[in-house]
Design a protein around this motif. Structure first.
Motif, mmCIF file in Angstrom:
data_model
loop_
_atom_site.group_PDB
_atom_site.id
_atom_site.type_symbol
_atom_site.label_atom_id
_atom_site.label_comp_id
_atom_site.label_asym_id
_atom_site.label_seq_id
_atom_site.Cartn_x
_atom_site.Cartn_y
_atom_site.Cartn_z
ATOM 1 N N SER A 178 4.703 -1.299 2.394
ATOM 2 C CA SER A 178 3.382 -0.692 2.494
ATOM 3 C C SER A 178 2.413 -1.612 3.221
ATOM 4 O O SER A 178 2.508 -2.842 3.128
ATOM 5 C CB SER A 178 2.819 -0.372 1.107
ATOM 6 N N VAL A 220 -3.554 2.871 1.532
ATOM 7 C CA VAL A 220 -2.227 2.255 1.561
ATOM 8 C C VAL A 220 -1.257 3.256 2.165
ATOM 9 O O VAL A 220 -1.221 4.428 1.767
ATOM 10 C CB VAL A 220 -1.764 1.839 0.147
ATOM 11 N N ASN A 222 2.854 3.918 3.802
ATOM 12 C CA ASN A 222 4.237 3.494 4.032
ATOM 13 C C ASN A 222 4.461 3.411 5.538
ATOM 14 O O ASN A 222 4.508 4.444 6.224
ATOM 15 C CB ASN A 222 5.222 4.501 3.437
ATOM 16 N N GLN A 343 2.210 5.335 -5.102
ATOM 17 C CA GLN A 343 1.888 5.491 -3.684
ATOM 18 C C GLN A 343 3.120 5.626 -2.796
ATOM 19 O O GLN A 343 3.115 6.369 -1.816
ATOM 20 C CB GLN A 343 1.028 4.314 -3.230
ATOM 21 N N GLN A 344 4.211 4.951 -3.105
ATOM 22 C CA GLN A 344 5.346 4.925 -2.187
ATOM 23 C C GLN A 344 6.216 6.177 -2.248
ATOM 24 O O GLN A 344 7.029 6.396 -1.353
ATOM 25 C CB GLN A 344 6.194 3.674 -2.429
#
Length: 382
Positions: A178, A220, A222, A343-344
């Motif tokens: 990230s 944020v 990827n 988030q990922q």
């Protein structure tokens, strides 16, 4: 601890906090910072109860609270604005005595520096060598200057040259997958809540409301390591143009030149020890973690207080490693896992399952999960 002198390599949050702790117990401390000017760069930071308690023990907690804003309202949302989880800052305050507090990173740096004698800071001095000259003394070389001390604290960040010297076989930091862009708005805005995170496929947008009415935001993504944009703010407006308010307004309230962009690295391979000889590694140099739990600075503050609380240097270093390594590495693992589940995540089915689980989790259970990391009580500085 016994002894009389320490050299702290690195003038960030952890290094300054360690210097304050040692100074408060009567040590002569020198902080070596390679930056030639202290520009107080950075955006905002959230401080949880464990970090605030550490600051209290260092004698700067009240000043930090007075310059911060409590996070009582907010939570986690979807890009369309639906709530996945609400934050109950009042419940957290009842449980641990304080809400999470938001503060500009530059303000926190200034308050920590103000707690040290001006002569303790050596700016524009890079530590380029480290040598144990006899069992009780370690020498730090800074260009043409050498500094001898009873203790060296390596607080020189995630890319720590000191760590590389002490543990040459360690692989060092790894890219998390990230990258983060962040800024503070140019003027006051009303984001509607004190703190929010919004999770989309492989992306997160969050904000922290600051005491002067401005807001810190972060995005944020990827992306491959090293990805950069010719116009970062325009790229973020494009990526987040359909996301809920106040995200577009926060981006519109930001100067293009204020946007900071950093890849997120972590120490995925744990260190075998946080000490070597009379040197202690602290903060990101010891346990750099992803920001998904908001615990990076708090763990460095815990390190700083713990380091200063044992009767002798040798016993103190053994105690420091025994206390801090298990906790720091456990929090780093938890942060990595939180990122993977937050988030990922990019697969639609995985996202749907996570979102359903979050909506069904009772607020009390969510608060208990937070308390695992926040409910730390510092040792007393004598």
């Amino acid at each position: 601890m016994d002894g009389s002198s320490a050299v702290v390599v690195g003038g960030g949050i952890g290094g300054l906090a360690a210097a304050i702790g040692l100074h408060r117990i009567g040590w002569q401390v020198t902080v070596v910072e390679r930056a030639s000017t202290l520009e107080d760069a950075g955006a905002g930071i959230s401080l949880a109860a464990n970090g605030l308690r550490a600051l209290d023990e260092l004698g700067v907690g009240e000043a930090v609270r007075n310059a911060s804003r409590g996070q009582y309202s907010g939570g986690t949302r979807t890009p369309r604005g639906g709530w996945l989880a609400r934050m109950d800052g009042s419940a957290l305050e009842r449980a641990v005595g304080t809400p999470i507090m938001g503060i500009p990173r530059s303000t926190l740096h200034r308050l920590l520096r103000d707690a040290l004698p001006a002569e303790a800071l050596r700016i524009g001095a890079e530590a380029d060598s480290l040598q144990q000259i006899h069992p009780g003394t370690v020498r730090v070389g800074c260009g043409n200057t050498v500094l001898d001390a009873d203790l060296v604290v390596a607080a020189d960040g995630i890319g720590s040259p000191m760590r590389s010297r002490l543990f040459p076989a360690h692989p060092g930091p790894a890219y998390s997958g990230s990258t983060v862009l962040r800024a503070i708005t140019e003027h006051p805005v009303d984001p509607g809540t004190d703190f929010e995170l919004t999770w989309g496929p492989g992306a997160e947008f969050g904000h922290i409301a600051l005491p002067d009415g401005r807001a810190e935001w972060h995005a944020v993504l990827n992306l491959p390591a090293g990805t950069r944009f010719a116009d970062p703010l325009a790229e973020l407006r494009r990526r987040f143009r359909t996301w809920h308010d106040p995200i577009p307004a926060l981006l519109d309230a930001t100067r293009p030149t204020a946007v900071l962009h950093h890849d997120v690295h972590e120490l995925r391979t744990p260190l075998p020890s946080y000490t070597a000889g009379r040197t202690a590694l602290l903060g990101d140099a010891a346990h750099a973690m992803t920001p998904n739990l908001g615990q990076g600075a708090c763990q460095a503050l815990e390190d700083a207080v713990t380091l200063a609380t044992a009767p002798t240097v040798q016993a103190g270093l053994a105690h420091y490693d025994a206390e801090r390594r298990p906790r720091g590495q456990a929090v780093a693992r938890a942060a990595r896992q939180a990122g993977r589940m937050g988030q990922q995540l990019s697969h639609p089915v995985a996202i749907a399952l996570r979102n359903t689980a979050m909506r069904l989790t009772p607020s009390r259970a969510a608060t208990r999960m937070i308390l695992r990391h926040h409910a730390w009580v510092p040792p007393r500085l004598d």
